[in-house]
Design a protein around this motif. Structure first.
Motif, PDB file in Angstrom:
ATOM      1  N   LEU A 294     -68.177 -76.035 -76.864  1.00  0.00           N
ATOM      2  CA  LEU A 294     -66.808 -76.041 -77.364  1.00  0.00           C
ATOM      3  C   LEU A 294     -65.886 -75.424 -76.328  1.00  0.00           C
ATOM      4  CD1 LEU A 294     -66.869 -74.958 -81.144  1.00  0.00           C
ATOM      5  CD2 LEU A 294     -66.761 -77.267 -80.184  1.00  0.00           C
ATOM      6  N   LEU A 295     -64.682 -75.993 -76.200  1.00  0.00           N
ATOM      7  CA  LEU A 295     -63.617 -75.408 -75.392  1.00  0.00           C
ATOM      8  C   LEU A 295     -62.543 -74.911 -76.346  1.00  0.00           C
ATOM      9  CD1 LEU A 295     -63.328 -78.152 -72.615  1.00  0.00           C
ATOM     10  CD2 LEU A 295     -64.743 -76.097 -72.616  1.00  0.00           C
ATOM     11  N   VAL A 296     -62.372 -73.602 -76.399  1.00  0.00           N
ATOM     12  CA  VAL A 296     -61.359 -72.995 -77.255  1.00  0.00           C
ATOM     13  C   VAL A 296     -60.111 -72.782 -76.414  1.00  0.00           C
ATOM     14  CG1 VAL A 296     -60.766 -70.998 -78.659  1.00  0.00           C
ATOM     15  CG2 VAL A 296     -63.100 -71.909 -78.698  1.00  0.00           C
ATOM     16  N   VAL A 297     -58.998 -73.396 -76.830  1.00  0.00           N
ATOM     17  CA  VAL A 297     -57.770 -73.424 -76.024  1.00  0.00           C
ATOM     18  C   VAL A 297     -56.661 -72.720 -76.795  1.00  0.00           C
ATOM     19  CG1 VAL A 297     -56.176 -74.871 -74.729  1.00  0.00           C
ATOM     20  CG2 VAL A 297     -58.525 -75.657 -75.121  1.00  0.00           C
ATOM     21  N   ASP A 298     -56.127 -71.655 -76.229  1.00  0.00           N
ATOM     22  CA  ASP A 298     -54.982 -70.958 -76.809  1.00  0.00           C
ATOM     23  C   ASP A 298     -53.758 -71.250 -75.957  1.00  0.00           C
ATOM     24  OD1 ASP A 298     -56.449 -69.856 -78.877  1.00  0.00           O
ATOM     25  OD2 ASP A 298     -56.975 -68.064 -77.739  1.00  0.00           O
ATOM     26  N   GLY A 299     -52.723 -71.836 -76.572  1.00  0.00           N
ATOM     27  CA  GLY A 299     -51.515 -72.204 -75.851  1.00  0.00           C
ATOM     28  C   GLY A 299     -50.287 -71.901 -76.662  1.00  0.00           C
ATOM     29  N   PRO A 300     -49.130 -72.310 -76.176  1.00  0.00           N
ATOM     30  CA  PRO A 300     -47.886 -72.009 -76.879  1.00  0.00           C
ATOM     31  C   PRO A 300     -47.786 -72.789 -78.195  1.00  0.00           C
ATOM     32  CG  PRO A 300     -47.473 -73.432 -74.998  1.00  0.00           C
ATOM     33  CD  PRO A 300     -48.894 -73.002 -74.892  1.00  0.00           C
ATOM     34  N   ARG A 301     -47.106 -72.185 -79.159  1.00  0.00           N
ATOM     35  CA  ARG A 301     -46.886 -72.868 -80.425  1.00  0.00           C
ATOM     36  C   ARG A 301     -46.023 -74.116 -80.180  1.00  0.00           C
ATOM     37  NH1 ARG A 301     -48.590 -69.894 -84.639  1.00  0.00           N
ATOM     38  NH2 ARG A 301     -48.850 -67.631 -84.359  1.00  0.00           N
ATOM     39  N   GLY A 302     -46.335 -75.169 -80.889  1.00  0.00           N
ATOM     40  CA  GLY A 302     -45.580 -76.400 -80.722  1.00  0.00           C
ATOM     41  C   GLY A 302     -46.169 -77.347 -79.698  1.00  0.00           C
ATOM     42  N   ALA A 303     -47.091 -76.850 -78.877  1.00  0.00           N
ATOM     43  CA  ALA A 303     -47.725 -77.712 -77.874  1.00  0.00           C
ATOM     44  C   ALA A 303     -48.999 -78.329 -78.453  1.00  0.00           C
ATOM     45  CB  ALA A 303     -48.037 -76.921 -76.616  1.00  0.00           C
ATOM     46  N   ARG A 304     -49.406 -79.470 -77.898  1.00  0.00           N
ATOM     47  CA  ARG A 304     -50.603 -80.169 -78.373  1.00  0.00           C
ATOM     48  C   ARG A 304     -51.536 -80.428 -77.204  1.00  0.00           C
ATOM     49  NH1 ARG A 304     -48.405 -84.599 -80.147  1.00  0.00           N
ATOM     50  NH2 ARG A 304     -49.525 -86.340 -79.193  1.00  0.00           N
ATOM     51  N   ILE A 305     -52.803 -80.151 -77.397  1.00  0.00           N
ATOM     52  CA  ILE A 305     -53.815 -80.356 -76.361  1.00  0.00           C
ATOM     53  C   ILE A 305     -54.402 -81.758 -76.522  1.00  0.00           C
ATOM     54  CG2 ILE A 305     -55.952 -79.505 -75.350  1.00  0.00           C
ATOM     55  CD1 ILE A 305     -53.578 -77.557 -75.207  1.00  0.00           C
ATOM     56  N   VAL A 306     -54.391 -82.535 -75.437  1.00  0.00           N
ATOM     57  CA  VAL A 306     -54.966 -83.884 -75.462  1.00  0.00           C
ATOM     58  C   VAL A 306     -55.863 -84.039 -74.229  1.00  0.00           C
ATOM     59  CG1 VAL A 306     -54.520 -86.359 -75.550  1.00  0.00           C
ATOM     60  CG2 VAL A 306     -52.893 -84.764 -76.600  1.00  0.00           C
ATOM     61  N   PRO A 307     -57.163 -84.222 -74.415  1.00  0.00           N
ATOM     62  CA  PRO A 307     -58.065 -84.381 -73.270  1.00  0.00           C
ATOM     63  C   PRO A 307     -57.909 -85.762 -72.629  1.00  0.00           C
ATOM     64  CG  PRO A 307     -59.254 -83.746 -75.277  1.00  0.00           C
ATOM     65  CD  PRO A 307     -57.901 -84.187 -75.684  1.00  0.00           C
ATOM     66  N   SER A 308     -58.178 -85.813 -71.337  1.00  0.00           N
ATOM     67  CA  SER A 308     -58.268 -87.093 -70.642  1.00  0.00           C
ATOM     68  C   SER A 308     -59.729 -87.522 -70.594  1.00  0.00           C
ATOM     69  CB  SER A 308     -57.712 -86.975 -69.226  1.00  0.00           C
ATOM     70  OG  SER A 308     -58.600 -86.217 -68.412  1.00  0.00           O
ATOM     71  N   ALA A 309     -59.973 -88.732 -70.113  1.00  0.00           N
ATOM     72  CA  ALA A 309     -61.345 -89.226 -70.019  1.00  0.00           C
ATOM     73  C   ALA A 309     -62.176 -88.402 -69.053  1.00  0.00           C
ATOM     74  CB  ALA A 309     -61.343 -90.686 -69.594  1.00  0.00           C
ATOM     75  N   SER A 310     -61.533 -87.755 -68.087  1.00  0.00           N
ATOM     76  CA  SER A 310     -62.251 -86.944 -67.100  1.00  0.00           C
ATOM     77  C   SER A 310     -62.406 -85.495 -67.526  1.00  0.00           C
ATOM     78  CB  SER A 310     -61.509 -87.001 -65.757  1.00  0.00           C
ATOM     79  OG  SER A 310     -60.222 -86.407 -65.872  1.00  0.00           O
ATOM     80  N   GLY A 311     -61.851 -85.119 -68.688  1.00  0.00           N
ATOM     81  CA  GLY A 311     -61.990 -83.758 -69.190  1.00  0.00           C
ATOM     82  C   GLY A 311     -60.823 -82.847 -68.915  1.00  0.00           C
ATOM     83  N   ARG A 312     -59.800 -83.343 -68.231  1.00  0.00           N
ATOM     84  CA  ARG A 312     -58.620 -82.503 -68.030  1.00  0.00           C
ATOM     85  C   ARG A 312     -57.905 -82.321 -69.363  1.00  0.00           C
ATOM     86  NH1 ARG A 312     -53.242 -83.685 -64.255  1.00  0.00           N
ATOM     87  NH2 ARG A 312     -51.979 -81.970 -65.122  1.00  0.00           N
ATOM     88  N   LEU A 313     -57.538 -81.085 -69.670  1.00  0.00           N
ATOM     89  CA  LEU A 313     -56.855 -80.785 -70.923  1.00  0.00           C
ATOM     90  C   LEU A 313     -55.353 -80.777 -70.686  1.00  0.00           C
ATOM     91  CD1 LEU A 313     -59.150 -77.927 -72.273  1.00  0.00           C
ATOM     92  CD2 LEU A 313     -59.331 -80.399 -72.645  1.00  0.00           C
ATOM     93  N   HIS A 314     -54.699 -81.824 -71.104  1.00  0.00           N
ATOM     94  CA  HIS A 314     -53.248 -81.925 -70.935  1.00  0.00           C
ATOM     95  C   HIS A 314     -52.553 -81.205 -72.082  1.00  0.00           C
ATOM     96  CE1 HIS A 314     -53.126 -84.795 -67.569  1.00  0.00           C
ATOM     97  NE2 HIS A 314     -54.263 -85.247 -68.073  1.00  0.00           N
ATOM     98  N   VAL A 315     -51.415 -80.588 -71.770  1.00  0.00           N
ATOM     99  CA  VAL A 315     -50.648 -79.833 -72.752  1.00  0.00           C
ATOM    100  C   VAL A 315     -49.319 -80.550 -72.957  1.00  0.00           C
ATOM    101  CG1 VAL A 315     -49.748 -77.574 -73.411  1.00  0.00           C
ATOM    102  CG2 VAL A 315     -51.720 -77.732 -71.863  1.00  0.00           C
ATOM    103  N   LEU A 316     -49.150 -81.152 -74.112  1.00  0.00           N
ATOM    104  CA  LEU A 316     -47.930 -81.897 -74.408  1.00  0.00           C
ATOM    105  C   LEU A 316     -46.976 -81.008 -75.184  1.00  0.00           C
ATOM    106  CD1 LEU A 316     -49.998 -84.120 -73.678  1.00  0.00           C
ATOM    107  CD2 LEU A 316     -48.923 -85.565 -75.416  1.00  0.00           C
ATOM    108  N   ALA A 317     -45.823 -80.726 -74.563  1.00  0.00           N
ATOM    109  CA  ALA A 317     -44.839 -79.858 -75.199  1.00  0.00           C
ATOM    110  C   ALA A 317     -43.672 -80.630 -75.795  1.00  0.00           C
ATOM    111  CB  ALA A 317     -44.309 -78.844 -74.177  1.00  0.00           C
ATOM    112  N   ALA A 318     -43.355 -81.805 -75.239  1.00  0.00           N
ATOM    113  CA  ALA A 318     -42.199 -82.567 -75.730  1.00  0.00           C
ATOM    114  C   ALA A 318     -42.487 -84.062 -75.685  1.00  0.00           C
ATOM    115  CB  ALA A 318     -40.961 -82.235 -74.903  1.00  0.00           C
TER     116      ALA A 318
END
Length: 611
Positions: A294-318
């Motif tokens: 498991l990868l536990v990700v703590d980020g800013p409120r309102g942001a969404r974590i979306v993994p890519s096919a290669s495993g990069r964890l993108h942070v979508l804020a807007a």
């Protein structure tokens, strides 16, 4: 309810038969089936008069209410047909109602008569001086010719009817609203589990027949169908029970194809300081799990974590939804893709001409507003495959017949052959993503690891620095009937920082209670083996302290592969398999042709009088 004299006119059957010539598909299907089997991967539903439905129209609007029946009003149809004909180039080739036409049948017989109109599965003509109207099924039409010089095959007429490009005589009536059939894109029917979305296969006076894909495959029991395959199911404990989240390493169907896979877990909840997951095998396959973290990700409120096919964890804020979305058939679907709500667009396999590669491919084109000076974008897709894909994969592998074990063994050591096969799976079965660069469509990636059991969100980062304009245009393309899209969003960044902690399981127990943690640490050759039909593995992870003011997301990382259990019997059809792998579009033609052959085998059942 009294028995109706009308029977269901079946739309998709009008494309079976001649459209299969040239690829050997009809012979293939017949050689592998001693008796008609169930329609694997799809669900046939009869909608009876009085049922609540929601009709999605090709222009993006919708009509909801009770289905009141199917009607044909000759005067209204004549006016609608004349308006259609006058507004298009069809006036040069398509006849007016009442014009003389010649219909050449498969038997070689040719008849002439006056055109009455078109239906989903047939054209209506009045032969000679007869007062009665005769229906000629598109299936039986080799050539439809007019006195104006135009000529079409029955398959071409059926494709036009299925694509909404030909006025049809019948209208659905929803409450007091009549809707011409050619305007209908799909129909949604509420169920206890949510809803199903289907495409009109046929219609009679008091009933509609649709072919549907349900949002929850388990509600249809399709996951345990004879011809289906999938990948390991991942279930999260949400505090009350286990909820299906996703599938792992889809398409990794032999050892050399093993790869890691990442998916966000939206239902996972910590209970008493622990996270709990279940991996289950519910298919005719053997699954080999090499890693489970498991990868536990703590980020800013309102942001969404979306993994890519290669495993990069993108942070979508807007992220922003598309301002416009349409299909290659011209259907407006912006509302369907505007939110992650399960109200999805489903690629429609009906109304296709299997003789045309272009016809059996499906496309979406989306437009997003682009901020000034934006040089990069992260696209987030919430997608899944249809159950039909897993059925097709099993059938393609079955083409090896008794040579299946030898092919599998050879592929493990043949890097070039393996790469060719995987490239074909990606080209034919996974949506390709392109952007408009001002001169043409530029491929920037593809969506991978899709499964039919549940949608998953996947990110794709794209460099758009050299692309002009204030509108970003994105295209998705794949084989018709194989993919479902719930939402697409664009985020131009910048991405906020996040803190990531990788967890190994503190327990990994089989159904018998054996702890197999040592087998799940990574690519070391030691794997946990899950056998067919409800073999399960329960994983427990210790919950790290939650950072104050941060939003937590959890991503599962799994690695492994699976072997689809295909009976090694029957004569090999290696030439057809090679063609499906090497010839672009051949797989899509095979897919559509196989579906239509399945429907053809169900003709007596589908056309029986409705009680």
């Amino acid at each position: 309810m009294r028995k109706q004299s009308a029977t269901l006119a079946v739309l998709a059957l009008s494309l079976a038969g001649c459209s299969l010539i040239g690829l050997g598909i009809g012979a293939l299907v017949d050689s592998h089936r001693s008796k008609p089997r169930s329609l694997e991967g799809w669900d046939l539903q009869r909608i009876r008069k009085g049922a609540r439905i929601r009709v999605l129209l090709r222009d993006g609007s919708a009509v909801a209410g009770r289905f009141r029946g199917v009607e044909t009003v000759a005067e209204e149809y004549a006016a609608r047909y004349a308006a259609w004909r006058g507004a298009r180039e069809a006036a040069d080739t398509m006849p007016e109602l009442g014009d003389r036409v010649t219909v050449g049948g498969r038997s070689g017989a040719t008849n002439s008569g006056t055109l009455v109109g078109f239906d989903p599965s047939s054209l209506a003509v009045r032969l000679g001086d007869e007062a009665s109207i005769q229906e000629r099924r598109y299936t039986d039409v080799m050539r439809f010719a007019t006195e104006r010089g135009g000529a079409l095959s029955g398959a071409q007429l059926a494709a036009l009817a299925g694509q909404g490009r030909l006025p049809l005589r019948s209208r659905l009536v929803v409450d007091a609203t009549p809707i011409p059939l050619e305007r209908v894109a799909s129909i949604q029917v509420p169920t206890r589990a949510g809803k199903i979305t289907g495409f009109v296969l046929g219609a009679a006076v008091d009933v509609i027949l649709i072919v549907a894909v349900a949002n929850s495959l388990r509600s249809l029991d399709n996951l345990r169908c004879e011809g289906c395959s999938s990948c390991p199911f991942v279930e999260s404990f949400d505090g009350h029970g286990y909820v299906l989240e996703t599938e792992a390493f889809g398409g990794a169907i032999f050892q050399a194809a093993q790869r890691p896979d990442w998916a966000r877990l939206d239902h996972l909840a910590a209970m008493n300081g622990s996270y709990r997951l279940r991996l289950t095998n519910e298919q005719e396959e053997i699954q080999y799990v090499d890693e489970a973290h498991l990868l536990v990700v703590d980020g800013p409120r309102g942001a969404r974590i979306v993994p890519s096919a290669s495993g990069r964890l993108h942070v979508l804020a807007a992220p922003v939804p598309p301002t416009r979305a349409s299909t290659g058939r011209g259907e407006e679907i912006t509302r369907l893709l505007a939110a992650r709500d399960g109200d999805s667009w489903i690629s429609n396999p009906l109304g296709r001409d299997p003789q045309s590669v272009e016809s059996v491919r499906d496309t979406l084109v989306l437009e997003f507003p682009r901020p000034p000076r934006a040089s990069a974008v992260t696209l987030a897709f919430r997608v899944q495959s249809t159950p039909w894909v897993s059925t097709l994969l099993r059938r393609v592998l079955a083409l090896h017949g008794r040579l299946m074990p030898a092919w599998s063994a050879r592929l493990e050591g043949d890097a070039a052959g393996r790469a060719e096969f995987l490239a074909a799976l990606r080209r034919e079965g996974l949506p390709a993503v392109s952007v408009w660069n001002g001169q043409g469509w530029q491929i920037v990636g593809s969506l991978v690891n899709l499964g039919p059991a549940a949608p998953r969100e996947q990110a794709l980062a794209v460099d758009i620095g050299s692309i002009p304009g204030d509108v970003l245009r994105v295209r998705l393309e794949s084989s018709a009937g194989t993919w479902i899209v719930d939402s697409v969003e664009a985020d131009y960044g910048p991405e906020p920082s996040v803190d990531v902690i990788e967890l190994r399981p503190v327990e990994a127990r089989t159904e018998e209670g054996t702890d197999v943690r040592r087998l799940l640490d990574g690519p070391d050759g030691a794997r946990h083996v899950m056998h067919p039909h409800r073999d399960a593995l329960t994983l427990v992870f210790a919950e790290p302290p939650v950072q104050r003011g941060r939003r937590r997301s959890v991503v599962v990382k799994l690695a492994g592969y699976y072997t689809i259990l295909v009976p090694p019997d029957g004569e090999p059809q290696e030439s057809l398999f090679a063609r499906l792998v090497t010839e672009p579009g051949a797989f899509a033609r095979y897919s559509v042709g196989s579906l239509y052959s399945e429907l053809e085998s169900r003709r007596p059942e589908l056309e029986r009088p409705v009680d």
